[in-house]
Design an enzyme around this catalytic site. Sequence first.
Site, PDB file in Angstrom:
ATOM      1  N   GLU A  80      32.696  64.818  49.993  1.00  0.00           N
ATOM      2  CA  GLU A  80      32.307  63.541  50.570  1.00  0.00           C
ATOM      3  C   GLU A  80      31.050  63.694  51.432  1.00  0.00           C
ATOM      4  O   GLU A  80      30.160  62.836  51.418  1.00  0.00           O
ATOM      5  CB  GLU A  80      33.468  62.976  51.386  1.00  0.00           C
ATOM      6  CG  GLU A  80      33.182  61.662  52.089  1.00  0.00           C
ATOM      7  CD  GLU A  80      32.874  60.503  51.155  1.00  0.00           C
ATOM      8  OE1 GLU A  80      32.391  59.473  51.649  1.00  0.00           O
ATOM      9  OE2 GLU A  80      33.109  60.629  49.929  1.00  0.00           O
TER      10      GLU A  80
ATOM     11  N   TRP B  23      21.262  43.851  40.571  1.00  0.00           N
ATOM     12  CA  TRP B  23      21.282  45.300  40.385  1.00  0.00           C
ATOM     13  C   TRP B  23      21.138  45.521  38.894  1.00  0.00           C
ATOM     14  O   TRP B  23      22.017  45.178  38.115  1.00  0.00           O
ATOM     15  CB  TRP B  23      22.594  45.885  40.912  1.00  0.00           C
ATOM     16  CG  TRP B  23      22.631  47.383  40.931  1.00  0.00           C
ATOM     17  CD1 TRP B  23      22.119  48.211  41.885  1.00  0.00           C
ATOM     18  CD2 TRP B  23      23.237  48.226  39.953  1.00  0.00           C
ATOM     19  NE1 TRP B  23      22.375  49.520  41.561  1.00  0.00           N
ATOM     20  CE2 TRP B  23      23.048  49.562  40.377  1.00  0.00           C
ATOM     21  CE3 TRP B  23      23.922  48.000  38.751  1.00  0.00           C
ATOM     22  CZ2 TRP B  23      23.526  50.656  39.656  1.00  0.00           C
ATOM     23  CZ3 TRP B  23      24.385  49.082  38.028  1.00  0.00           C
ATOM     24  CH2 TRP B  23      24.184  50.389  38.479  1.00  0.00           C
TER      25      TRP B  23
ATOM     26  N   HIS C 290      31.290  83.043  42.645  1.00  0.00           N
ATOM     27  CA  HIS C 290      31.398  82.784  41.207  1.00  0.00           C
ATOM     28  C   HIS C 290      30.234  81.952  40.681  1.00  0.00           C
ATOM     29  O   HIS C 290      30.363  81.314  39.639  1.00  0.00           O
ATOM     30  CB  HIS C 290      32.733  82.104  40.895  1.00  0.00           C
ATOM     31  CG  HIS C 290      33.924  82.943  41.205  1.00  0.00           C
ATOM     32  ND1 HIS C 290      34.253  84.073  40.491  1.00  0.00           N
ATOM     33  CD2 HIS C 290      34.853  82.844  42.193  1.00  0.00           C
ATOM     34  CE1 HIS C 290      35.334  84.623  41.005  1.00  0.00           C
ATOM     35  NE2 HIS C 290      35.723  83.887  42.043  1.00  0.00           N
TER      36      HIS C 290
END
Length: 610
Positions: free
Chosen positions: A483, A75, A506
């Site tokens: 999640e 990776w 908001h």
Amino acid sequence: MCGIVGAVAERDVIRILLEGLKRLEYRGYDSAGMAVLQRDGGIDRRRAVGKVAALEEALTAQPMSGATGIAHTRWATHGRPTDANAHPHLARGRIAVVHNGIIENYEALRRNLEADGYTFESETDTEVVVNEIHRHVAAGNDLLEAVRRTVADLHGAFALGVISVDEPERLVAARRGSPLVLGIGIGEHFIASDVFALLPVTQSFVFLEEGDIADVRRDSLQVHDVDGQRVERPVRVSEVSPDAVELGGYRHFMLKEIHEQSRALTETLEGRLSRDTVLPEIFGPDALPIFDTVQRVQIVACGTSYHAGMIARYWFESLAGLPCDVEVASEFRYRRHVVPPATLFVTISQSGETADTLAALREAKTLGYAASLTICNVPESSLVRESDLTLMTRAGPEIGVASTKAFTTQLAALLLLVAALGRRQALDGATEARLVAALHDLPAAVERTLALEPRIAALAERFVDKRHSLFLGRGPQFPVALEGALKLKEISYIHAEAYPAGELKHGPLALVDAEMPVVAVAPNDELLEKLKSNLQEVEARGGELLVFADDQVTFTPRAGLTVLPVPAVDEFVAPLVFTIPLQLLAYHVAVLKGTDVDKPRNLAKSVTVE
């Protein structure tokens, strides 16, 4: 976040190394490579960009053999995924190294090596390591001493596997900050990043501790600690079955692990509940006097585990009456802290090797916390070994990069901790009995929720051509929405955000239109009517709503609103149950989009670098 496997044997180890890489591919899949010592001298190496299958093709086209070898699935951190940057790296054709981690001072070391005449073929920090080892060997040291001298100069985290043509029946391994395990065979020994890689060849393992260096030979193992002293590390027999990391008829590991959640939760809870209480002994005998003094909880975690901690904060404060703070581990160690007295430091991690969480624990030990406790899935991990108290989730191996059963079992374990601490504070016996009853019913509730999969799969078609999505929840369902958004973005690559539903007006409401699906979770709790009002704000702007609602909740049918009933459960366990439909939605959207569900781009399962 790379995967390492190595072997010293009498037999050809190519297939062992290749199978180990396949089982470690969840740790990295930008490139893969393998190096073995040739029986007549020299090092034979194959490398390929992409997944392990590409390396397997290269080995089919150009076979090789050897009894001592190392292999790696990468990776990328330093340098792009290219053949030149793929591991193993060689030094002058004599020494080969595989490496997991990050060498922070590699630039200074590289300059010194270049001044000594060493040349570099890659952009990686790893090539510095192999050349440093070669330099020490050239100065007259054997391989073990050369590795010891090299790691003494390295700053950062690493796990290393090293072989040399001059010592063909020897493999040297070292770890600092990255996991490494030794596998014990008969007339052969192995190394790997975790036990899963070696289950086909052994069930017996030695877990290296921080700073250990191992001298691995066919017929012997020697481990030296950070001070260079010979030490004995215990041999542990893994209870994990080799077929636990097989697909078992499922199309993807993620789907298998979603469907394993009922069983996994049963394992988490087994032996930890009486008829109406959480058993006090489950955290060990040392926990009871510590829990008697706890007045506050600090939770530190990353990613999905952080979301579990956010949910637990609601439970600690509403059920246990304990103040609770939750912080992302990667931020925790880089600010000054004021630690209130009698604060329990809690870490959460699937792997137990998450670098930021582990660093936060080590930092916390210097700050005056009352004690540390980890909730983890891997018994021999660094977090488990270094924490004062542990509670294992017993989720079993989780291979899919997008966490599913690890998350829900973490939540169940956190509820056990809430009860254990809460009975000393605000949790009365009747409420604990209600909580325990809900936990007893939880695995069956999860099974009922999984039965919604065909309907969720059909709804997933609405997301295939979308580029953005919004997830909404209130109270402890807000982290559930976080999640759900994380799952969708991780595996389908659709941009997804989550907000507390009351925050719509908001700012986020400006994004709502017919092209942005809005997903909401609606349990039957005291915030339901507030949530309904927030959803009407979405409808008024032409948004398309998908609501996962408690099946006892009534929504008036209308255009632009789809309601999928979820089995009614106690509000204490509702976050676990409402997570399941969001996992299934993300999974089926990703399948329809044709992404790599188990190995999403740019991500790795176990984040062992900072």
